[in-house]
Scaffold this motif. Structure first.
Motif, PDB file in Angstrom:
ATOM      1  N   LEU A 320       0.827  -1.206   0.000  1.00  0.00           N
ATOM      2  CA  LEU A 320       0.000   0.000   0.000  1.00  0.00           C
ATOM      3  C   LEU A 320       0.864   1.260   0.000  1.00  0.00           C
ATOM      4  O   LEU A 320       0.539   2.248  -0.670  1.00  0.00           O
ATOM      5  CB  LEU A 320      -0.940  -0.006   1.202  1.00  0.00           C
ATOM      6  N   VAL A 321       1.956   1.252   0.766  1.00  0.00           N
ATOM      7  CA  VAL A 321       2.856   2.404   0.772  1.00  0.00           C
ATOM      8  C   VAL A 321       3.400   2.636  -0.632  1.00  0.00           C
ATOM      9  O   VAL A 321       3.408   3.773  -1.137  1.00  0.00           O
ATOM     10  CB  VAL A 321       4.016   2.188   1.770  1.00  0.00           C
ATOM     11  N   ARG A 322       3.843   1.577  -1.268  1.00  0.00           N
ATOM     12  CA  ARG A 322       4.404   1.724  -2.613  1.00  0.00           C
ATOM     13  C   ARG A 322       3.341   2.209  -3.598  1.00  0.00           C
ATOM     14  O   ARG A 322       3.615   3.022  -4.481  1.00  0.00           O
ATOM     15  CB  ARG A 322       5.004   0.399  -3.082  1.00  0.00           C
ATOM     16  N   SER A 323       2.142   1.702  -3.436  1.00  0.00           N
ATOM     17  CA  SER A 323       1.056   2.072  -4.347  1.00  0.00           C
ATOM     18  C   SER A 323       0.633   3.521  -4.155  1.00  0.00           C
ATOM     19  O   SER A 323       0.454   4.265  -5.126  1.00  0.00           O
ATOM     20  CB  SER A 323      -0.135   1.139  -4.134  1.00  0.00           C
ATOM     21  N   GLU A 324       0.473   3.928  -2.902  1.00  0.00           N
ATOM     22  CA  GLU A 324      -0.083   5.254  -2.610  1.00  0.00           C
ATOM     23  C   GLU A 324       0.973   6.349  -2.583  1.00  0.00           C
ATOM     24  O   GLU A 324       0.748   7.446  -3.098  1.00  0.00           O
ATOM     25  CB  GLU A 324      -0.833   5.199  -1.275  1.00  0.00           C
ATOM     26  N   ALA A 325       2.136   6.052  -1.992  1.00  0.00           N
ATOM     27  CA  ALA A 325       3.158   7.087  -1.862  1.00  0.00           C
ATOM     28  C   ALA A 325       4.011   7.215  -3.123  1.00  0.00           C
ATOM     29  O   ALA A 325       4.539   8.288  -3.401  1.00  0.00           O
ATOM     30  CB  ALA A 325       4.052   6.795  -0.658  1.00  0.00           C
ATOM     31  N   TYR A 326       4.139   6.119  -3.866  1.00  0.00           N
ATOM     32  CA  TYR A 326       5.015   6.132  -5.033  1.00  0.00           C
ATOM     33  C   TYR A 326       4.264   5.866  -6.331  1.00  0.00           C
ATOM     34  O   TYR A 326       4.872   5.783  -7.394  1.00  0.00           O
ATOM     35  CB  TYR A 326       6.132   5.099  -4.864  1.00  0.00           C
ATOM     36  N   ASP A 495      16.195  -1.847 -15.110  1.00  0.00           N
ATOM     37  CA  ASP A 495      16.470  -0.795 -16.092  1.00  0.00           C
ATOM     38  C   ASP A 495      15.315  -0.694 -17.085  1.00  0.00           C
ATOM     39  O   ASP A 495      14.913  -1.696 -17.690  1.00  0.00           O
ATOM     40  CB  ASP A 495      17.771  -1.112 -16.828  1.00  0.00           C
ATOM     41  N   ALA A 496      14.787   0.514 -17.264  1.00  0.00           N
ATOM     42  CA  ALA A 496      13.603   0.690 -18.110  1.00  0.00           C
ATOM     43  C   ALA A 496      13.862   0.262 -19.545  1.00  0.00           C
ATOM     44  O   ALA A 496      13.038  -0.425 -20.163  1.00  0.00           O
ATOM     45  CB  ALA A 496      13.149   2.150 -18.066  1.00  0.00           C
ATOM     46  N   SER A 497      15.009   0.653 -20.096  1.00  0.00           N
ATOM     47  CA  SER A 497      15.276   0.313 -21.496  1.00  0.00           C
ATOM     48  C   SER A 497      15.425  -1.191 -21.670  1.00  0.00           C
ATOM     49  O   SER A 497      15.072  -1.736 -22.720  1.00  0.00           O
ATOM     50  CB  SER A 497      16.530   1.040 -21.987  1.00  0.00           C
ATOM     51  N   VAL A 498      15.942  -1.870 -20.665  1.00  0.00           N
ATOM     52  CA  VAL A 498      16.052  -3.326 -20.725  1.00  0.00           C
ATOM     53  C   VAL A 498      14.674  -3.958 -20.618  1.00  0.00           C
ATOM     54  O   VAL A 498      14.289  -4.823 -21.425  1.00  0.00           O
ATOM     55  CB  VAL A 498      16.975  -3.846 -19.606  1.00  0.00           C
ATOM     56  N   LEU A 515       6.819   4.460 -15.175  1.00  0.00           N
ATOM     57  CA  LEU A 515       6.405   3.442 -14.204  1.00  0.00           C
ATOM     58  C   LEU A 515       7.634   2.740 -13.624  1.00  0.00           C
ATOM     59  O   LEU A 515       7.688   2.467 -12.416  1.00  0.00           O
ATOM     60  CB  LEU A 515       5.475   2.431 -14.866  1.00  0.00           C
ATOM     61  N   VAL A 516       8.626   2.448 -14.458  1.00  0.00           N
ATOM     62  CA  VAL A 516       9.841   1.807 -13.952  1.00  0.00           C
ATOM     63  C   VAL A 516      10.565   2.740 -12.987  1.00  0.00           C
ATOM     64  O   VAL A 516      11.082   2.296 -11.950  1.00  0.00           O
ATOM     65  CB  VAL A 516      10.766   1.395 -15.113  1.00  0.00           C
ATOM     66  N   ARG A 517      10.586   4.049 -13.311  1.00  0.00           N
ATOM     67  CA  ARG A 517      11.207   5.001 -12.383  1.00  0.00           C
ATOM     68  C   ARG A 517      10.481   4.999 -11.047  1.00  0.00           C
ATOM     69  O   ARG A 517      11.102   5.045  -9.974  1.00  0.00           O
ATOM     70  CB  ARG A 517      11.214   6.405 -12.988  1.00  0.00           C
ATOM     71  N   ALA A 518       9.158   4.933 -11.105  1.00  0.00           N
ATOM     72  CA  ALA A 518       8.382   4.871  -9.865  1.00  0.00           C
ATOM     73  C   ALA A 518       8.649   3.570  -9.121  1.00  0.00           C
ATOM     74  O   ALA A 518       8.729   3.551  -7.879  1.00  0.00           O
ATOM     75  CB  ALA A 518       6.890   5.016 -10.178  1.00  0.00           C
ATOM     76  N   MET A 519       8.784   2.475  -9.856  1.00  0.00           N
ATOM     77  CA  MET A 519       9.105   1.188  -9.230  1.00  0.00           C
ATOM     78  C   MET A 519      10.448   1.250  -8.506  1.00  0.00           C
ATOM     79  O   MET A 519      10.615   0.715  -7.407  1.00  0.00           O
ATOM     80  CB  MET A 519       9.127   0.081 -10.288  1.00  0.00           C
ATOM     81  N   LEU A 520      11.422   1.924  -9.133  1.00  0.00           N
ATOM     82  CA  LEU A 520      12.730   2.069  -8.500  1.00  0.00           C
ATOM     83  C   LEU A 520      12.625   2.887  -7.219  1.00  0.00           C
ATOM     84  O   LEU A 520      13.227   2.538  -6.188  1.00  0.00           O
ATOM     85  CB  LEU A 520      13.710   2.730  -9.466  1.00  0.00           C
ATOM     86  N   ALA A 521      11.862   3.970  -7.278  1.00  0.00           N
ATOM     87  CA  ALA A 521      11.678   4.791  -6.077  1.00  0.00           C
ATOM     88  C   ALA A 521      10.968   3.998  -4.990  1.00  0.00           C
ATOM     89  O   ALA A 521      11.326   4.076  -3.805  1.00  0.00           O
ATOM     90  CB  ALA A 521      10.886   6.053  -6.423  1.00  0.00           C
ATOM     91  N   ALA A 522       9.975   3.225  -5.405  1.00  0.00           N
ATOM     92  CA  ALA A 522       9.246   2.407  -4.428  1.00  0.00           C
ATOM     93  C   ALA A 522      10.139   1.315  -3.870  1.00  0.00           C
ATOM     94  O   ALA A 522      10.023   0.946  -2.692  1.00  0.00           O
ATOM     95  CB  ALA A 522       8.007   1.794  -5.085  1.00  0.00           C
TER      96      ALA A 522
END
Length: 661
Positions: A320-326, A495-498, A515-522
């Motif tokens: 939930l933190v990853r979903s809502e905050a990131y 890596d997003a390009s990968v 979305l990948v950048r957000a996944m990395l932040a999360a």
């Protein structure tokens, strides 16, 4: 390929006979070579070492087949034969290691005659050390006791593995209680005649239920079932195992098992293990506190008076933190990771990175042990032509891999690379098996990362199977370096390009870079909790063994010790009434050295710093890493391999920066 792969049985009813013949033949070959060394060793010292190494290769073939098929074959009879073969290989290895006549052969070899060949000299040093560590210098009664201990330890390890492999628990719930689970998962889990759904503790069930189920009771019951696997059956097995390891270590002159085990690892000294654990614990303190504060803030929206987030609720609320905050919805993320596409993408990414191509094997020509298994020949291709471009120059076949990636009854429950054969130039092709338990449909991104990780072991095994010595073939490096290459390969799964080369949804749209950048932040969220959880596991593996040095009356109960260590090192609270250690499989193979995962991660982060983040496929770094680290296997100490690649000794800085990020 001049080294033909091992032919496997074509029919299911041929497996038992094939495995008996394969292991008996290899044992006979090993025994004949060693008997000759005892009675009529070659005059050339290097020839002596090669003959010993070749005998070890034959014995390794028995141990490998036993370990692999004891964990994956669908037929219980075959698994039993495999376990017996592994026991026999272990028994023979122990017998050799305590044979004073054999030791004398190597003790009296002319060092100067061997010194001209650096790898032969390295082998000789290691063989002599092996004999001394084994207790070959002890009296007859002591060596007989060492034999008893080693034989019993093999039995205990196998039984521990068997129980944890076969103890699959279930919970039964109404469909309404599974609210929150992905639609494809629900479709694959229809209600039975009584209206209830059966959910197992296998990963494709346990992970999504603990992450997505909105019903706290279901999350609790699944977590309890998962943590109770193996209990109470394995507790006496582990207690005896720890005691026997301590007895063995002290018998051959070490303070305790951890000191004995660390002697052949990068860390070198047993007391350095808790020092390393405490260093990581301190480094993770502030990141852990940040993670827990964020987690508790979200949990209090649902449970206002809470002081802590229960262990059973962690995965759900972290999601939930990853979903809502990131703004990362894991259910949306998984729509981009269809298993078939991920598997193919993995092959294409690693092929491009290391100059390889994977050629699917025709099942009619290359039989497998289960219909889920896929086999590929591994080919080295010209960089000029590219990993996926035809060339007039025939690619060199360098090995074979098998992918066994879905759960089934009686199969190993975690994720690991198993050896089928070690590779030696002109003698035997390297063949390895990836054993995992993934969904057949959509995958969580964490499982994609795990697949890349485990495939890193497989690459290491194949690429390091081209040398001249069995002793150095495959993943033959110090055990606290083993995970580093695999942990580094995980970076390509972030890596997003990968990812965009294979991660596409049902409409064929690639996963968005944002979305990948957000996944990395999360993913940065939770690193502190992760590091402290890993240190709890590492402390448990160390102290369960070190405690055996205490007077018998003072040795803590395993459950009590686990609870105390979780409170000291872990980030999350103990879940009352559970016995996580009972299915902690690493207490078998890794014994006191679970610290190695974090030790390796420190090195992995440093290794990755040599790659260009804007071009992860740049050949200069990839080829240097492949040739100087992976392909060398055990030909040099891990620290020297890393320094050769980096141009300096490995450092803590990259890991510390990643943890604090």
């Amino acid at each position: 390929m001049t080294r033909a792969p091992l032919p496997l049985p074509a029919a299911s009813d041929e497996w038992a006979g094939w495995l008996r013949e394969r292991t008996a033949t290899e044992l006979a070959r090993a025994t004949a070579l060693v008997d000759e060394l005892r009675t009529a060793p070659p005059a050339d010292p290097i020839a002596v070492l090669r003959q010993w190494d070749r005998a070890g290769g034959h014995l390794g073939n028995v141990a490998a087949a036993g370990s692999l098929f004891g964990n994956v074959h669908p037929d219980a009879e075959v698994r039993g034969i495999a376990d017996g073969a592994e026991q026999e290989a272990s028994r023979l290895a122990t017998q050799w290691s305590l044979d004073r006549g054999l030791f004398d052969v190597f003790a009296h070899l002319d060092d100067d005659a061997v010194a001209a060949d650096p790898l032969a000299a390295r082998i000789l040093d290691k063989v002599r050390a092996d004999f001394r560590r084994s207790g070959v210098d002890k009296d007859d009664a002591t060596r007989a006791r060492i034999t008893e201990i080693r034989d019993r330890l093999t039995e205990l390890d196998q039984e521990f593995s068997r129980v944890t492999r076969e103890d699959v628990r279930t919970i039964r719930v109404t469909p309404a209680q599974l609210d929150g689970l992905p639609a494809d998962w629900l479709e694959a889990h229809p209600a039975e005649d009584d209206g209830l759904v059966t959910v197992t503790t296998d990963y494709p069930d346990a992970v999504p239920v603990r992450m997505f189920a909105r019903d706290a009771g279901v999350r609790h019951d699944m977590t309890v079932a998962f943590l109770e696997r193996g209990w109470p059956t394995t507790e006496p097995l582990l207690t005896e195992m720890f005691a026997l390891r301590h007895e063995l270590a002290t018998t051959v002159g070490y303070a305790d098992w951890a000191s004995y085990d660390a002697d052949v690892k990068m860390i070198k000294h047993g007391p350095a293990i808790p020092e390393f654990i405490d260093r990581i614990t301190a480094a993770a303190e502030e990141p852990m506190r940040r993670d827990l504060e964020q987690l508790l803030e979200r949990y209090r929206r649902d449970v206002p008076d809470a002081d802590v987030v229960p262990l059973a609720d962690y995965n759900h609320y972290a999601e939930l933190v990853r979903s809502e905050a990131y703004d990362v919805d894991s259910q949306r993320v998984r729509t981009y990771f269809d298993f078939v596409k991920v598997r193919q993408g993995l092959l294409e990414v690693t092929g491009r990175l290391f100059g390889l191509r994977y050629e699917p094997c025709d099942v009619a020509e290359v039989p497998v042990w289960h219909e889920d298994v896929t086999a590929y020949d591994v080919l080295r291709v010209s960089r000029l032509a590219g990993a996926h471009t035809s060339t007039s120059e025939s690619p060199e076949r360098i090995g074979r891999i098998y992918l066994d990636l879905h759960p089934r009854e009686g199969k190993y429950k975690h994720a690991a690379q198993f050896t089928l054969t070690d590779g030696v130039a002109g003698v035997q092709a390297p063949e390895g098996v990836l054993v995992c338990n993934f969904s057949r449909g959509l995958m969580e991104h964490d499982h994609v990362v795990t697949l890349f990780h485990e495939f890193g072991h497989l690459l290491h095994h194949v690429l390091a199977g081209q040398g001249e010595w069995f002793r150095f073939a495959g993943v033959a490096t110090e055990w606290d370096f083993v995970e580093a290459p695999s942990q580094m390969l995980e970076e390509w799964a972030w890596d997003a390009s990968v990812l965009q080369t294979f991660a596409t949804d049902a409409d064929g749209e690639a996963i968005p870079a944002e979305l990948v950048r957000a996944m990395l932040a999360a993913d940065d969220y939770g690193k502190g909790i992760f590091a402290r959880t890993q240190m709890f596991y590492a402390a448990m593996s160390y102290h369960f063994h070190a405690d055996r040095a205490l007077p018998t009356a003072e040795v803590p109960d395993l459950t009590d010790r686990m609870i105390e260590l979780q409170a000291r090192y872990g980030a999350l609270p103990y879940l009352e009434g559970t016995h996580m250690f009972a299915s902690f499989g690493h207490l078998g193979g890794y014994s006191s050295a679970y610290y190695t995962y974090m030790w390796s991660l420190v090195i992995a982060k440093d290794l990755f710093s040599a790659f260009d983040p804007s071009d992860l496929f740049a050949p200069a770094a990839a080829d240097r890493y492949r040739d100087r680290v992976l392909a060398r296997g055990g030909e040099a100490d891990a620290a020297d391999l890393v320094a050769d690649f980096l141009g300096r000794p490995f450092a803590f800085d990259a890991y510390a920066a990643w943890l604090a990020r």
